[in-house]
Design a protein around this motif. Structure first.
Motif, PDB file in Angstrom:
ATOM      1  N   ILE A 105      10.317  20.871   4.555  1.00 45.50           N
ATOM      2  CA  ILE A 105       9.348  19.668   4.618  1.00 45.50           C
ATOM      3  C   ILE A 105       8.182  19.663   3.284  1.00 45.50           C
ATOM      4  O   ILE A 105       8.052  18.973   2.609  1.00 45.50           O
ATOM      5  N   GLN A 106       7.860  20.941   3.098  1.00 43.51           N
ATOM      6  CA  GLN A 106       7.073  21.343   1.984  1.00 43.51           C
ATOM      7  C   GLN A 106       7.690  21.131   0.566  1.00 43.51           C
ATOM      8  O   GLN A 106       7.179  20.483  -0.547  1.00 43.51           O
ATOM      9  N   LEU A 107       8.858  21.273   0.575  1.00 42.58           N
ATOM     10  CA  LEU A 107       9.776  21.099  -0.491  1.00 42.58           C
ATOM     11  C   LEU A 107      10.061  19.476  -0.785  1.00 42.58           C
ATOM     12  O   LEU A 107      10.060  18.826  -1.738  1.00 42.58           O
ATOM     13  N   ASN A 108      10.347  18.533   0.410  1.00 42.87           N
ATOM     14  CA  ASN A 108      10.251  17.153   0.178  1.00 42.87           C
ATOM     15  C   ASN A 108       8.817  16.693  -0.466  1.00 42.87           C
ATOM     16  O   ASN A 108       8.874  15.581  -1.074  1.00 42.87           O
ATOM     17  N   LEU A 109       7.869  17.188   0.139  1.00 39.85           N
ATOM     18  CA  LEU A 109       6.453  16.819  -0.434  1.00 39.85           C
ATOM     19  C   LEU A 109       6.300  17.048  -1.998  1.00 39.85           C
ATOM     20  O   LEU A 109       6.003  16.406  -2.718  1.00 39.85           O
ATOM     21  N   ILE A 110       6.777  18.218  -2.265  1.00 38.89           N
ATOM     22  CA  ILE A 110       6.890  18.467  -3.770  1.00 38.89           C
ATOM     23  C   ILE A 110       7.855  17.550  -4.493  1.00 38.89           C
ATOM     24  O   ILE A 110       7.322  17.065  -5.691  1.00 38.89           O
ATOM     25  N   ARG A 111       8.946  17.137  -3.811  1.00 39.34           N
ATOM     26  CA  ARG A 111       9.557  16.229  -4.648  1.00 39.34           C
ATOM     27  C   ARG A 111       8.950  14.984  -4.572  1.00 39.34           C
ATOM     28  O   ARG A 111       9.410  14.178  -5.790  1.00 39.34           O
ATOM     29  N   CYS A 112       8.550  14.354  -3.540  1.00 41.72           N
ATOM     30  CA  CYS A 112       7.778  13.156  -3.757  1.00 41.72           C
ATOM     31  C   CYS A 112       6.430  13.345  -4.720  1.00 41.72           C
ATOM     32  O   CYS A 112       6.347  12.258  -5.848  1.00 41.72           O
ATOM     33  N   ASP A 310       8.326  15.282  15.296  1.00 41.35           N
ATOM     34  CA  ASP A 310       8.526  14.101  14.008  1.00 41.35           C
ATOM     35  C   ASP A 310       8.689  14.516  12.632  1.00 41.35           C
ATOM     36  O   ASP A 310       9.479  13.809  12.102  1.00 41.35           O
ATOM     37  N   ASP A 311       8.010  15.453  12.217  1.00 45.96           N
ATOM     38  CA  ASP A 311       8.057  15.900  11.033  1.00 45.96           C
ATOM     39  C   ASP A 311       9.377  16.318  10.602  1.00 45.96           C
ATOM     40  O   ASP A 311      10.135  16.077   9.585  1.00 45.96           O
ATOM     41  N   ILE A 312      10.031  17.083  11.711  1.00 39.03           N
ATOM     42  CA  ILE A 312      11.463  17.844  11.287  1.00 39.03           C
ATOM     43  C   ILE A 312      12.509  16.485  11.467  1.00 39.03           C
ATOM     44  O   ILE A 312      13.487  16.725  10.576  1.00 39.03           O
ATOM     45  N   VAL A 313      12.327  15.769  12.041  1.00 34.77           N
ATOM     46  CA  VAL A 313      13.320  14.480  12.136  1.00 34.77           C
ATOM     47  C   VAL A 313      13.199  13.727  10.889  1.00 34.77           C
ATOM     48  O   VAL A 313      14.159  13.339  10.392  1.00 34.77           O
ATOM     49  N   ARG A 314      12.131  13.587  10.346  1.00 37.93           N
ATOM     50  CA  ARG A 314      11.941  13.046   9.125  1.00 37.93           C
ATOM     51  C   ARG A 314      12.254  13.676   7.830  1.00 37.93           C
ATOM     52  O   ARG A 314      12.534  13.261   6.657  1.00 37.93           O
ATOM     53  N   ALA A 315      12.494  15.265   8.100  1.00 40.01           N
ATOM     54  CA  ALA A 315      12.404  15.855   6.690  1.00 40.01           C
ATOM     55  C   ALA A 315      13.927  15.496   6.362  1.00 40.01           C
ATOM     56  O   ALA A 315      14.878  15.296   6.948  1.00 40.01           O
ATOM     57  N   ARG A 316      14.125  15.530   4.898  1.00 43.56           N
ATOM     58  CA  ARG A 316      15.350  15.231   4.369  1.00 43.56           C
ATOM     59  C   ARG A 316      15.977  16.303   3.620  1.00 43.56           C
ATOM     60  O   ARG A 316      15.362  17.200   2.816  1.00 43.56           O
ATOM     61  N   VAL A 317      17.245  16.769   3.752  1.00 43.27           N
ATOM     62  CA  VAL A 317      18.263  17.559   3.102  1.00 43.27           C
ATOM     63  C   VAL A 317      19.546  17.130   3.284  1.00 43.27           C
ATOM     64  O   VAL A 317      20.076  16.887   4.017  1.00 43.27           O
ATOM     65  N   ARG A 318      20.198  17.103   2.088  1.00 42.75           N
ATOM     66  CA  ARG A 318      21.367  16.688   1.957  1.00 42.75           C
ATOM     67  C   ARG A 318      22.488  17.734   2.013  1.00 42.75           C
ATOM     68  O   ARG A 318      22.409  18.865   1.509  1.00 42.75           O
ATOM     69  N   THR A 319      23.239  17.561   3.071  1.00 48.70           N
ATOM     70  CA  THR A 319      24.611  18.697   3.096  1.00 48.70           C
ATOM     71  C   THR A 319      25.781  18.485   2.295  1.00 48.70           C
ATOM     72  O   THR A 319      26.441  17.344   2.286  1.00 48.70           O
ATOM     73  N   LEU A 320      26.057  19.284   1.501  1.00 55.52           N
ATOM     74  CA  LEU A 320      27.290  19.462   0.625  1.00 55.52           C
ATOM     75  C   LEU A 320      28.641  19.973   1.694  1.00 55.52           C
ATOM     76  O   LEU A 320      28.412  21.058   1.745  1.00 55.52           O
ATOM     77  N   GLY A 321      29.296  19.334   1.984  1.00 49.27           N
ATOM     78  CA  GLY A 321      30.501  19.626   2.649  1.00 49.27           C
ATOM     79  C   GLY A 321      30.210  18.912   4.333  1.00 49.27           C
ATOM     80  O   GLY A 321      29.770  18.252   4.455  1.00 49.27           O
TER      81      GLY A 321
END
Length: 500
Positions: A105-112, A310-321
């Motif tokens: 989540i913190q990495l998502n915020l930094i990406r934004c 809700d934060d965890i559900v909204r968190a974005r991480v892309r899985t390769l594989g």
């Protein structure tokens, strides 16, 4: 009565028995070595038998388990649906992963924040002009200052020096992003990845849970709080010997403290009306980004932040594989039932790897975002919704899935509502929509009927059409939908094994 002679209890007429007999002149040392070999062979044989028994037991357990495949293009909401399943039906398992999601989540915020800074830079670069006698006469200059010399480059942007200073300070967050991404994906490959990515089976949740535990220790009373200005100096390179390196390492090891140090700057920049106007002029809606947390920056960037469900559900991480998730139902009908959910990559380059997972699945949840005005990231010429319809057609007509229950999630209804409310017309992107009313009800019905029609015409055998209108980041409404989905899948599974 005639008797037969036996030697060591073996049949002298048996060639195998004769071959296995020890030599008549065997020494005690040779006998000891032979017995050790026999013991080793017996141990290996037992290990093989035990392994076969375990494999047979695992096979029988997996055969009784319920298997679901999540399908859809990239960023359709597959991983978010999986998290909703875990939250609703396996909350203890969900809670164990909370620490890992905190860092995501913190990495998502930094990406934004990074994307916001990029837009501001684009604004400054696109608004640069050179002074001329005419512009001097009109009094146009930088941030309201009147230029007095011809040939000087200046910006006509409404952004001023205050925005520039905040942007320069927030750039100190970018090395933190790079460091976290290296921990998540040590080998990103050529060109790197624009998204927050992890590799399936890499144990990334354990890595992040350990990192979160370490940063929690660093936030304790033994460690002095990190201040913004020393951090900026350290990350840019300190001129004082002995001060820079320790601050840089502390920053890289403690993203929580870095975000907390810049929390006020983040909130100020995001809520600034001039910045919002720049975003609108550049046609950028950060709110539509996966993993958007700028509206919650004041909370997420605090030292004592703990992620909500809700934060965890909204968190974005892309899985390769392809990731296999196994969990046990803790509540509801048939508690203790094992479920396997397969989350497969949705980008076009990996779709050929879907087919092996088509075998022996009870249900497919197909996620189709109603993003009629967006295109694929990997091919900007392809409309996202048209791509979803093409995928749906291929799934419906696949003979391997003839007995599989297909469940359609028309997803991201919240984004559809915002898009239509902004006055964007469907007919501009989907000419066949024609003059139908440009509202949520009619748009949803139009695309639902399209999916229903392909399902009916292309399915190898008749089967029910299940669909739901979803916004899977809304945990409460999604929970009610998933209860119905689970009951339907359970019923179909029990029917398939002749229990009901």
């Amino acid at each position: 009565m005639a008797s037969r002679s036996f030697r060591n209890g073996t049949d002298s007429d048996d060639p195998l028995a004769r071959a296995l007999q020890p030599p008549i002149d065997e020494t005690p040392e040779e006998r000891a070595a032979r017995m050790r070999e026999l013991e080793d062979a017996a141990r290996v044989s037992k290990e093989i038998d035990d392994s076969i028994a375990r494999d047979r037991k695992d096979y029988e357990r997996r055969k009784r388990a319920i298997k679901i495949l999540l399908l859809g293009q990239a960023e359709s909401g597959k991983s978010t649906t999986l998290k909703n399943f875990q939250l609703q039906f396996s909350p203890q398992h969900f809670a164990k992963e909370r620490a890992a999601w905190k860092t995501i989540i913190q990495l998502n915020l930094i990406r934004c924040i990074k994307r916001l800074l990029e837009v501001l830079q684009e604004e400054w670069e696109s608004s640069l002009q050179t002074t001329t006698p005419a512009s001097i006469a009109k009094g146009k200059g930088v941030a309201g200052r009147t230029p007095t010399t011809p040939g000087v480059r200046f910006s006509t942007s409404p952004l001023n020096d205050h925005h520039r200073r905040i942007r320069l300070r927030l750039k100190a967050l970018l090395p933190i992003e790079d460091e976290l991404m290296r921990k998540l994906l040590p080998d990103p490959g050529p060109g790197g990845e624009r998204d927050v990515c992890v590799r399936a089976g890499s144990g990334w949740k354990g890595v992040l849970a350990a990192l979160s535990a370490n940063t929690s220790t660093l936030d304790g009373a033994r460690s002095p709080p990190l201040q913004p200005q020393p951090l900026v100096s350290a990350l840019k390179g300190s001129s004082r010997p002995g001060t820079g390196n320790s601050q840089v390492q502390a920053a890289k090891d403690n993203p929580i403290a870095v975000l907390a140090a810049y929390r006020d700057d983040i909130v100020t920049l995001w809520e600034d009306s001039v910045v919002q106007g720049v975003l609108k002029r550049h046609n950028v809606r950060l709110q539509d980004m996966p993993g958007f947390f700028l509206n919650d920056a004041g909370r997420v960037a605090s030292l004592n932040y703990e992620p909500t469900d809700d934060d965890i559900v909204r968190a974005r991480v892309r899985t390769l594989g392809v990731e296999e998730h196994r969990f046990t139902m803790e509540s509801g009908a048939l508690p203790g039932t094992e479920w396997y959910i397969y989350d497969v990559g949705g980008s076009r380059t990996v779709r050929q790897h879907w087919i092996p997972y088509f075998d022996d699945v009870q249900a497919i949840i197909f996620l189709a975002p109603l993003a009629f005005n967006l295109t694929l990231e990997e091919d900007p010429k392809v409309n996202r919704l048209e791509d979803s319809i093409t995928l749906w057609r291929q799934v419906c007509q696949n003979t391997l899935l003839a007995k599989t229950t297909l469940i359609l999630f028309l997803n991201k209804m919240d984004i559809l509502q915002a898009t239509l409310a902004a006055g964007i017309r469907v007919a501009k992107y989907v000419p066949s929509y024609g003059d139908l009313p440009n509202d949520v009800q009619n748009v949803t019905k139009y695309f639902r009927d399209k999916f229903r029609g392909y399902h009916k015409r292309l399915s190898p055998r008749s089967r029910p059409f299940y669909f739901h209108e979803t916004s899977v980041i809304d945990t409460r409404s999604t929970a009610a939908i998933l209860v119905g989905v689970r009951e339907g899948i359970l019923r179909a599974h029990l029917q398939s094994v002749n229990v009901i």
